[in-house]
Design an enzyme around this catalytic site. Sequence first.
Site, PDB file in Angstrom:
ATOM      1  N   ASP A 187      -4.163   2.107  -9.373  1.00 13.02           N
ATOM      2  CA  ASP A 187      -3.872   1.638 -10.735  1.00 13.02           C
ATOM      3  C   ASP A 187      -4.415   0.242 -11.032  1.00 13.02           C
ATOM      4  O   ASP A 187      -4.350  -0.215 -12.162  1.00 13.02           O
ATOM      5  CB  ASP A 187      -2.353   1.641 -10.968  1.00 13.02           C
ATOM      6  CG  ASP A 187      -1.783   3.047 -10.910  1.00 13.02           C
ATOM      7  OD1 ASP A 187      -2.386   3.929 -11.548  1.00 13.02           O
ATOM      8  OD2 ASP A 187      -0.779   3.266 -10.230  1.00 13.02           O
ATOM      9  N   HIS A 222       1.461   0.377  -1.560  1.00 15.05           N
ATOM     10  CA  HIS A 222       1.539   1.834  -1.630  1.00 15.05           C
ATOM     11  C   HIS A 222       2.405   2.335  -0.485  1.00 15.05           C
ATOM     12  O   HIS A 222       2.358   1.777   0.604  1.00 15.05           O
ATOM     13  CB  HIS A 222       0.137   2.458  -1.520  1.00 15.05           C
ATOM     14  CG  HIS A 222       0.109   3.878  -1.962  1.00 15.05           C
ATOM     15  ND1 HIS A 222       0.432   4.906  -1.131  1.00 15.05           N
ATOM     16  CD2 HIS A 222      -0.181   4.423  -3.174  1.00 15.05           C
ATOM     17  CE1 HIS A 222       0.345   6.044  -1.804  1.00 15.05           C
ATOM     18  NE2 HIS A 222      -0.023   5.783  -3.046  1.00 15.05           N
TER      19      HIS A 222
HETATM   20  N1  CMC Z   1       4.244  -7.210  -4.967  1.00 16.49           N
HETATM   21  C1  CMC Z   1       4.979  -7.975  -4.148  1.00 16.49           C
HETATM   22  N2  CMC Z   1       5.629  -7.507  -3.058  1.00 16.49           N
HETATM   23  C2  CMC Z   1       5.520  -6.220  -2.781  1.00 16.49           C
HETATM   24  C3  CMC Z   1       4.753  -5.357  -3.592  1.00 16.49           C
HETATM   25  C4  CMC Z   1       4.103  -5.895  -4.719  1.00 16.49           C
HETATM   26  N3  CMC Z   1       3.367  -5.120  -5.525  1.00 16.49           N
HETATM   27  N4  CMC Z   1       4.820  -4.104  -3.095  1.00 16.49           N
HETATM   28  C5  CMC Z   1       5.607  -4.175  -2.005  1.00 16.49           C
HETATM   29  N5  CMC Z   1       6.026  -5.441  -1.804  1.00 16.49           N
HETATM   30  C6  CMC Z   1       6.828  -5.951  -0.692  1.00 16.49           C
HETATM   31  C7  CMC Z   1       8.299  -5.589  -0.864  1.00 16.49           C
HETATM   32  O1  CMC Z   1       9.009  -6.579  -1.559  1.00 16.49           O
HETATM   33  C8  CMC Z   1       8.746  -5.451   0.575  1.00 16.49           C
HETATM   34  O2  CMC Z   1       8.917  -6.744   1.090  1.00 16.49           O
HETATM   35  P1  CMC Z   1      10.064  -7.029   2.218  1.00 16.49           P
HETATM   36  O3  CMC Z   1       9.645  -6.213   3.414  1.00 16.49           O
HETATM   37  O4  CMC Z   1      10.034  -8.484   2.433  1.00 16.49           O
HETATM   38  O5  CMC Z   1      11.359  -6.534   1.624  1.00 16.49           O
HETATM   39  C9  CMC Z   1       7.524  -4.845   1.269  1.00 16.49           C
HETATM   40  O6  CMC Z   1       6.411  -5.272   0.489  1.00 16.49           O
HETATM   41  C10 CMC Z   1       7.542  -3.316   1.350  1.00 16.49           C
HETATM   42  O7  CMC Z   1       7.705  -2.813   0.031  1.00 16.49           O
HETATM   43  P2  CMC Z   1       8.582  -1.540  -0.329  1.00 16.49           P
HETATM   44  O8  CMC Z   1       9.048  -1.656  -1.729  1.00 16.49           O
HETATM   45  O9  CMC Z   1       9.636  -1.344   0.722  1.00 16.49           O
HETATM   46  O10 CMC Z   1       7.495  -0.397  -0.170  1.00 16.49           O
HETATM   47  P3  CMC Z   1       7.568   1.057  -0.793  1.00 16.49           P
HETATM   48  O11 CMC Z   1       6.710   1.911   0.036  1.00 16.49           O
HETATM   49  O12 CMC Z   1       8.991   1.476  -0.954  1.00 16.49           O
HETATM   50  O13 CMC Z   1       6.972   0.876  -2.272  1.00 16.49           O
HETATM   51  C11 CMC Z   1       5.445   0.684  -4.070  1.00 16.49           C
HETATM   52  C12 CMC Z   1       5.663   1.193  -2.634  1.00 16.49           C
HETATM   53  C13 CMC Z   1       4.116   1.243  -4.558  1.00 16.49           C
HETATM   54  C14 CMC Z   1       6.549   1.228  -4.982  1.00 16.49           C
HETATM   55  C15 CMC Z   1       5.423  -0.871  -4.079  1.00 16.49           C
HETATM   56  O14 CMC Z   1       4.372  -1.348  -3.273  1.00 16.49           O
HETATM   57  C16 CMC Z   1       5.315  -1.444  -5.478  1.00 16.49           C
HETATM   58  O15 CMC Z   1       6.345  -1.624  -6.149  1.00 16.49           O
HETATM   59  N6  CMC Z   1       4.074  -1.737  -5.969  1.00 16.49           N
HETATM   60  C17 CMC Z   1       3.872  -2.185  -7.353  1.00 16.49           C
HETATM   61  C18 CMC Z   1       3.882  -0.974  -8.285  1.00 16.49           C
HETATM   62  C19 CMC Z   1       2.604  -0.166  -8.179  1.00 16.49           C
HETATM   63  O16 CMC Z   1       1.503  -0.700  -8.178  1.00 16.49           O
HETATM   64  N7  CMC Z   1       2.757   1.178  -8.128  1.00 16.49           N
HETATM   65  C20 CMC Z   1       1.615   2.107  -8.054  1.00 16.49           C
HETATM   66  C21 CMC Z   1       1.565   2.810  -6.741  1.00 16.49           C
HETATM   67  S1  CMC Z   1       0.023   3.682  -6.450  1.00 16.49           S
HETATM   68  C22 CMC Z   1      -0.146   4.901  -7.632  1.00 16.49           C
HETATM   69  C23 CMC Z   1       0.991   5.824  -7.805  1.00 16.49           C
HETATM   70  O17 CMC Z   1       1.757   6.138  -6.935  1.00 16.49           O
HETATM   71  O18 CMC Z   1       1.109   6.266  -8.936  1.00 16.49           O
END
Ligand code: CMC
Length: 429
Positions: free
Chosen positions: A363, A306
């Site tokens: 989720d 998140h």
């Molecule tokens: N699985 C594997 N690796 C992950 C995941 C995941 N679900 N989420 C983040 N990472 C890794 C990402 O690859 C990155 O690694 P590195 O630092 O080595 O490059 C690190 O963690 C930071 O991730 P980010 O993408 O820079 O973080 P963000 O704040 O931009 O993204 C997120 C947040 C929710 C989009 C992301 O965690 C994600 O894609 N999660 C899966 C989708 C999901 O469950 N979304 C629902 C969010 S909660 C409800 C809502 O908002 O509706």
Amino acid sequence: MGEVATITIDGQSYEFPVLVGSENERGIDIRSLRKETGYITLDSGYMNTGACISNITFIDGEQGILRYHGIPIEQMAEHSSFVETCYLLQHGRLPTADQLKRFSSLLNEFSLVHEGMRQLLNFFPLHAHPMNILGSLVNALSSFYPHVDANSLTEAIDICAARLISKVRTLAAYSYRKANGLPVVYPRQDLSYSANFLNMMFSSPVNDYVADEESVRLMDMLLLMHADHEQNCSTSAVRLVGSSQANLYASISSGISALWGPLHGGANQAVMNMLSQIHEDGGDTQKYIDMAKDKSNKFRLSGFGHRVYKNYDPRARVIKKYCTNTLEKGAAKDPLLGIALKLEEQVLQDDYFIERKLFPNVDFYSGIIYKALGFPTNMFTVLFAIGRMPGWIAQWKEMTNASDAKIGRPRQIYTGAQTRDYVPIDQRL
Ligand code: CMC
């Protein structure tokens, strides 16, 4: 004078005030930055940007805290209802018994939708995604109901809010019935908000359907749990579109589109697909964890991570409790719950996820309950949208009434070609 931040550019210093929120969060107020310095800030993904000052929802991502107007989400889940939460978000305080009654009857009054909207449904292809239908129908509401612009009276906007909260549930049920070739079921005045919704979803002209108390309570709790989440992607879309003085319905429709994506609300559908895939693939959760850690693979574990929570998402904690309670009663044993629990346990012990502070989010467990309630997977994000409606409306209203309300219009750092002459087509290489 309060705390200030000093920025030095080319040897010249500029001071900017530090704003302090009621929970002691701190932000540098750079609203005069460009005017004073000629510089802008760059913050892709708005990782460090506060887009507004708000008094609706508080999140402490480090500690895993979520509160609606100060009230912890755990207390809301235990004691409140979705309709009461809607009132709280619209008015900033819990309703008295009379106020709650009046608000509930307003929601009942508005539950029917114009028959023309039902006709509109017929033009969608069978199996159209219900999120697509919902977004289109909510946008269409502005043609069927009096236009509300940013200058409308507060009272008119409140009526619009009640209309939206009520009708979105009717439209969502319509979209499901349409996609499944089922006759539309009209709302009933004698049922509560969530019981009415379940009835419109699942009753049939040939079979009496009465939603049991536990299902109604679960539905209500899940809607409440999604009611607001401050400046997330869809809420920011609602605010941005609304900042151009687009009407409430059009603004909310853009929020529905933003919510649909798998990184946002669409994750609940993606989680269910992922758990089913792991199940069909023999239940090897470690294989999927390894895939998510592999940087050459785009796969991510849906339902984990998140932008704000660097701790367990408090909504996920509450939903998980309801999820295990419901499914352990045995009526609806689901092997996907076992897979989810195993996946979570392994993830929470894995260095990759520990280092990045990736925990289950809202989720991760919600879909398992939706499934137990009888919802098909492609309705999951629609349920999120129904729940988020009061939050979107409250945020739209706050944005519209803000004393510093301005059209949302970010800037950019341009890196394209410098001035060059237009070349006639016959002289181009
Ligand atoms: N699985 C594997 N690796 C992950 C995941 C995941 N679900 N989420 C983040 N990472 C890794 C990402 O690859 C990155 O690694 P590195 O630092 O080595 O490059 C690190 O963690 C930071 O991730 P980010 O993408 O820079 O973080 P963000 O704040 O931009 O993204 C997120 C947040 C929710 C989009 C992301 O965690 C994600 O894609 N999660 C899966 C989708 C999901 O469950 N979304 C629902 C969010 S909660 C409800 C809502 O908002 O509706």
